[in-house]
Design a protein around this motif. Structure first.
Motif, short mmCIF file in Angstrom:
data_model
loop_
_atom_site.label_atom_id
_atom_site.label_comp_id
_atom_site.label_asym_id
_atom_site.label_seq_id
_atom_site.Cartn_x
_atom_site.Cartn_y
_atom_site.Cartn_z
N ILE A 193 0.85 -1.20 0.00
CA ILE A 193 0.00 0.00 0.00
C ILE A 193 0.88 1.25 0.00
CG2 ILE A 193 -1.59 1.37 1.39
CD1 ILE A 193 -2.86 -1.27 2.34
N MET B 296 -6.37 -1.74 5.71
CA MET B 296 -6.36 -0.32 5.35
C MET B 296 -6.19 0.58 6.57
SD MET B 296 -9.16 0.06 2.26
CE MET B 296 -8.67 1.72 1.84
N TYR C 97 -7.03 7.40 -2.66
CA TYR C 97 -6.09 7.31 -1.54
C TYR C 97 -4.69 7.67 -2.01
CZ TYR C 97 -9.96 4.52 0.24
OH TYR C 97 -11.21 4.09 0.62
N VAL D 79 -9.93 2.63 -4.95
CA VAL D 79 -9.78 1.37 -4.25
C VAL D 79 -9.58 0.22 -5.24
CG1 VAL D 79 -12.24 0.77 -4.09
CG2 VAL D 79 -10.65 0.02 -2.30
N TRP E 119 -15.58 -7.76 -0.30
CA TRP E 119 -14.37 -7.00 -0.56
C TRP E 119 -13.17 -7.95 -0.60
CZ3 TRP E 119 -15.31 -2.64 3.58
CH2 TRP E 119 -16.24 -1.71 3.07
N TRP F 10 -7.24 -8.01 1.23
CA TRP F 10 -6.24 -7.02 1.66
C TRP F 10 -6.85 -5.82 2.37
CZ3 TRP F 10 -5.99 -1.87 0.41
CH2 TRP F 10 -6.81 -1.44 -0.65
N ARG F 11 -8.13 -5.54 2.12
CA ARG F 11 -8.73 -4.31 2.65
C ARG F 11 -8.83 -4.28 4.16
NH1 ARG F 11 -13.56 -1.74 -0.88
NH2 ARG F 11 -13.39 -0.30 0.89
N GLN F 12 -8.71 -5.44 4.81
CA GLN F 12 -8.74 -5.41 6.27
C GLN F 12 -7.51 -4.75 6.87
OE1 GLN F 12 -8.12 -9.68 7.94
NE2 GLN F 12 -8.60 -9.95 5.76
N THR G 64 -6.35 -2.09 -5.33
CA THR G 64 -6.46 -3.55 -5.31
C THR G 64 -5.52 -4.18 -6.33
OG1 THR G 64 -8.75 -3.56 -4.51
CG2 THR G 64 -8.00 -5.52 -5.68
#
Length: 388
Positions: free
Chosen positions: A129, A174, A195, A140, A167, A170-172, A144
């Protein structure tokens, strides 16, 4: 507590908090960054509410001044803050926030085992990220693609339950990436959220060491919202209560106990002063304003019917814009915009005096000025439900 313990009443405490939060009278010296720093962040899940919350505290300010501080001057940053919710924080305070966030014990993952990432996978995602955003502003979906390319297909597995689907895994991470200082919000691209990495705007974000950052955060919080208990502090941060209790014990000498309405609570050492004149007046605060979210206890701030009308069934604060009378929640309100016209509906929980109605007119005019529109006031029932 003993006979020498300082005693503070709710009217005194609410006055302290409102005075320090520039709610007794708007500040003529502080700009948006100074206000946000004093508030320990402004909740920005609804960015327009954050703009109103900050600008109301500054003499003559409008939402444009807050936007300029955020997107043009980069004095503010929009990122995941306390409780993992979207906040405006100051860029100058990022070393404090990142140092504190990185050292506070993490709550157990709310996700099932087959959804969670390993510690190594989490570190891979956070690194990806930060690197992907260092020279870009990505949606987003674009992020991804970048994370999956850098880590592997597992990061893109659609396993997280979401509002209208699933979702990618990986988004957990952020919020963790934000708390490590490598992710923040950039300006929207049309209607799409983007972002970026705050290091694009700053030469350095070296975090304070954990113990120092934690202690300073306690002192900042107590200055703005004290007297408070370790449990209040833990709830505000969404941190373990046991950890918060231990931190308060370790700060003996830097903080002191007081009697707040018959219960023990803490302030910074020697900080028991009260403004000379009691506050009498009406204020309109938007969704998730810091005064109503961070200040405790809720039973005094939301007395009687206010706890039913202005809190969610679970007791969560901020989901309704509130009417304050003399520092206490005394109703709810809502605004609906159509072009320049802003229809403001205020629902008091008890009849307002003539003086309070006159002040309400002034507050509605101030809201209109901040939002750069023409307000029209209706005193009646607010039919809009709580914000999620």
């Amino acid at each position: 507590m003993n006979a020498d313990t300082p005693r503070l009443s709710w009217p005194e405490v609410s006055l302290r908090r409102m005075d320090r939060g520039s709610l007794v009278s708007p500040s003529g010296q502080e700009g948006p960054a100074g206000i946000v720093s004093t508030l320990c962040g402004a909740h920005a899940q609804i960015l327009s509410a954050a703009e109103l919350s900050v600008a109301l505290r500054i003499e003559g300010a409008t939402r444009a001044e807050v936007r300029a501080a955020l997107w043009d001057r980069r004095e503010l940053v929009k990122m995941y803050g306390p409780r993992g919710t979207v906040h405006l924080l100051t860029t100058a305070d990022l070393p404090l926030w990142i140092g504190a966030f990185s050292s506070i014990p993490q709550s157990p993952s709310p996700f099932p085992k087959d959804v969670q990432m390993t510690e190594d996978q989490t570190e891979q995602v956070v690194a990806a990220i930060g690197k992907s955003l260092l020279s870009a502003e990505l949606t987003v979906d674009e992020l991804t693609d970048a994370v999956v390319a850098a880590t592997g297909p597992w990061a893109g597995d659609l396993v997280m339950e979401a509002f209208q689907g699933k979702w990618p895994r990986w988004r957990q991470a952020m919020t963790l990436a934000a708390h490590r200082g490598v992710l923040c919000f950039a300006p929207n691209r049309g209607r799409k959220v983007t972002y970026t990495n705050p290091l694009r705007y700053l030469s350095d974000v070296t975090p304070l060491d954990g113990p120092t950052a934690q202690r300073r955060l306690v002192q900042r919080y107590l200055h703005a919202y004290g007297p408070a208990t370790p449990q209040n502090f833990a709830q505000w941060l969404n941190a373990p209560r046991g950890w918060a209790s231990g931190l308060f014990r370790a700060m003996e000498g830097d903080i002191e106990q007081v009697d707040f309405e018959g219960n023990p609570a803490w302030v910074n050492a020697g900080d028991t002063a009260i403004p000379a004149e009691p506050h009498r007046g009406v204020r309109l605060l938007p969704y998730f304003d810091a005064y109503v979210v961070a200040a405790q206890p809720r039973g005094l701030l939301y007395p009687g019917q206010a706890s039913v009308r202005a809190l969610t069934p679970s007791g969560q604060a901020g989901n309704y814009p509130v009417l304050l009378v003399d520092g206490t929640v005394a109703g709810v309100w809502h605004q609906r915009r159509s072009g320049k016209r802003i229809q403001v509906t205020v629902e008091p929980l008890a009849p307002l005096s003539g003086a309070h109605l006159a002040e309400l007119d002034e507050q509605v005019e101030r809201v209109g000025a901040v939002l750069e529109g023409k307000p029209e006031l209706t005193v009646g029932t607010v039919t809009v439900g709580a914000h999620a």
